[in-house]
Motif scaffolding. Structure first.
Motif, PDB file in Angstrom:
ATOM      1  N   ARG A  47      41.988  42.618  54.522  1.00  0.00           N
ATOM      2  CA  ARG A  47      41.904  42.096  53.017  1.00  0.00           C
ATOM      3  C   ARG A  47      42.562  41.022  53.046  1.00  0.00           C
ATOM      4  O   ARG A  47      42.340  40.272  51.832  1.00  0.00           O
ATOM      5  N   LEU A  50      40.813  37.294  51.947  1.00  0.00           N
ATOM      6  CA  LEU A  50      40.438  37.866  50.201  1.00  0.00           C
ATOM      7  C   LEU A  50      40.023  36.788  49.745  1.00  0.00           C
ATOM      8  O   LEU A  50      41.698  36.019  50.010  1.00  0.00           O
ATOM      9  N   TYR A  54      41.812  39.147  43.368  1.00  0.00           N
ATOM     10  CA  TYR A  54      40.942  40.168  43.631  1.00  0.00           C
ATOM     11  C   TYR A  54      41.246  41.187  43.550  1.00  0.00           C
ATOM     12  O   TYR A  54      42.884  41.716  44.250  1.00  0.00           O
ATOM     13  N   GLU A  55      41.162  42.131  42.822  1.00  0.00           N
ATOM     14  CA  GLU A  55      41.742  42.892  42.859  1.00  0.00           C
ATOM     15  C   GLU A  55      40.724  44.473  43.764  1.00  0.00           C
ATOM     16  O   GLU A  55      39.693  44.621  44.217  1.00  0.00           O
ATOM     17  N   ALA A 100      36.736  44.780  46.282  1.00  0.00           N
ATOM     18  CA  ALA A 100      37.516  44.257  45.530  1.00  0.00           C
ATOM     19  C   ALA A 100      36.332  43.662  44.562  1.00  0.00           C
ATOM     20  O   ALA A 100      35.205  42.694  45.095  1.00  0.00           O
ATOM     21  N   SER A 101      37.464  43.027  43.669  1.00  0.00           N
ATOM     22  CA  SER A 101      36.553  42.809  42.638  1.00  0.00           C
ATOM     23  C   SER A 101      37.014  41.285  41.947  1.00  0.00           C
ATOM     24  O   SER A 101      38.131  41.372  42.090  1.00  0.00           O
ATOM     25  N   GLY A 102      36.649  40.222  41.509  1.00  0.00           N
ATOM     26  CA  GLY A 102      36.741  38.380  41.528  1.00  0.00           C
ATOM     27  C   GLY A 102      35.317  38.003  40.778  1.00  0.00           C
ATOM     28  O   GLY A 102      34.491  38.308  40.495  1.00  0.00           O
ATOM     29  N   ILE A 106      31.305  41.761  44.039  1.00  0.00           N
ATOM     30  CA  ILE A 106      32.364  42.090  44.396  1.00  0.00           C
ATOM     31  C   ILE A 106      31.899  42.250  45.514  1.00  0.00           C
ATOM     32  O   ILE A 106      30.800  42.621  46.325  1.00  0.00           O
ATOM     33  N   THR A 191      26.754  39.927  43.363  1.00  0.00           N
ATOM     34  CA  THR A 191      27.002  39.047  42.726  1.00  0.00           C
ATOM     35  C   THR A 191      26.250  39.143  41.593  1.00  0.00           C
ATOM     36  O   THR A 191      24.485  40.025  41.539  1.00  0.00           O
TER      37      THR A 191
END
Length: 218
Positions: A47, A50, A54-55, A100-102, A106, A191
């Motif tokens: 992670r 990233l 990003y969540e 992870a989304s941002g 994703i 995306t």
């Protein structure tokens, strides 16, 4: 008989001392062999690659690229065998990973124990299609990073889903799969082609696969 002088005898003794042959040297130690053991719990270590902001959440879906492409349920593929590139046989209960989304898309990173299967001939799958429910996708071959003692596959996917009222939603996905002996790992970047934000690209997903496999093996 005339004897050689003492100095000559000494020299002869020195020369003959090597006639018995020097003892064989011990074999040099083998170079350190890298540890390629896969520890699935270490996937969280990737992670760190990233981008900021990003969540991250645990991944709970089916451990196959098809699932993150939005192709759920029975899938029809042409050619038929190509579907296993995006759904390699694994033990679902063994899966570990995260999403992870941002703003750039994703990201998914998943590893699972491999189930026995015959290898798919990737040469016949440079361009193929898949359909499930209201979603259809076109998949093309994508160069994958080379990894030690691993077989890797890269795929670029354009998926279209027809929702209520005939409206279409589109998604692109860059996916890389690494077959690591007893385990299969994949990284996918999904995306929105209509996003107003700069999207992460295939190079990011390829690098993340390298980072993820390194984390699993370190």
């Amino acid at each position: 008989m005339r004897l050689p002088p003492p100095a000559a005898l000494v020299a002869l003794g020195i020369v003959c001392a090597g006639c018995a042959g020097a003892p064989e040297s011990a074999p040099s130690a083998d170079p350190t062999v890298p540890d390629l053991t896969v520890e699935p719990a270490r996937i969280d270590r990737a992670r760190h690659a990233l981008p900021p902001g990003y969540e991250v959440a645990p991944y709970t879906g089916a451990p196959t690229p098809l699932a993150v492409w939005g192709l759920a349920g029975p899938v029809e593929a042409q050619p038929v065998q190509c579907v296993e590139l995006a759904a390699p046989p694994v033990r679902p209960d063994s899966a570990q990973g995260w999403s992870a989304s941002g703003p750039g898309g994703i990201v998914y990173a998943v590893v699972a124990a491999a189930a026995p299967a015959a290898p798919v001939e990737a040469a016949a799958c440079q361009l193929w299609t898949a359909t499930a429910g209201h979603t259809s996708a076109t998949v093309r071959d994508l160069p994958a990073p080379a990894l030690e003692a691993a077989h890797t596959v890269g795929m670029a996917t354009a998926a279209t889903t027809v929702v209520e009222g005939g409206t279409e939603t589109r998604a692109d996905a860059d996916t890389f799969v690494a077959h690591l002996g007893q385990f299969v790992c994949f990284v996918a970047l999904v995306t929105d082609p209509g996003s107003a934000y700069p999207r992460l690209d295939a190079a990011f997903a390829a690098d993340l696969l390298v980072e993820t496999v390194s984390a699993l093996r370190s």
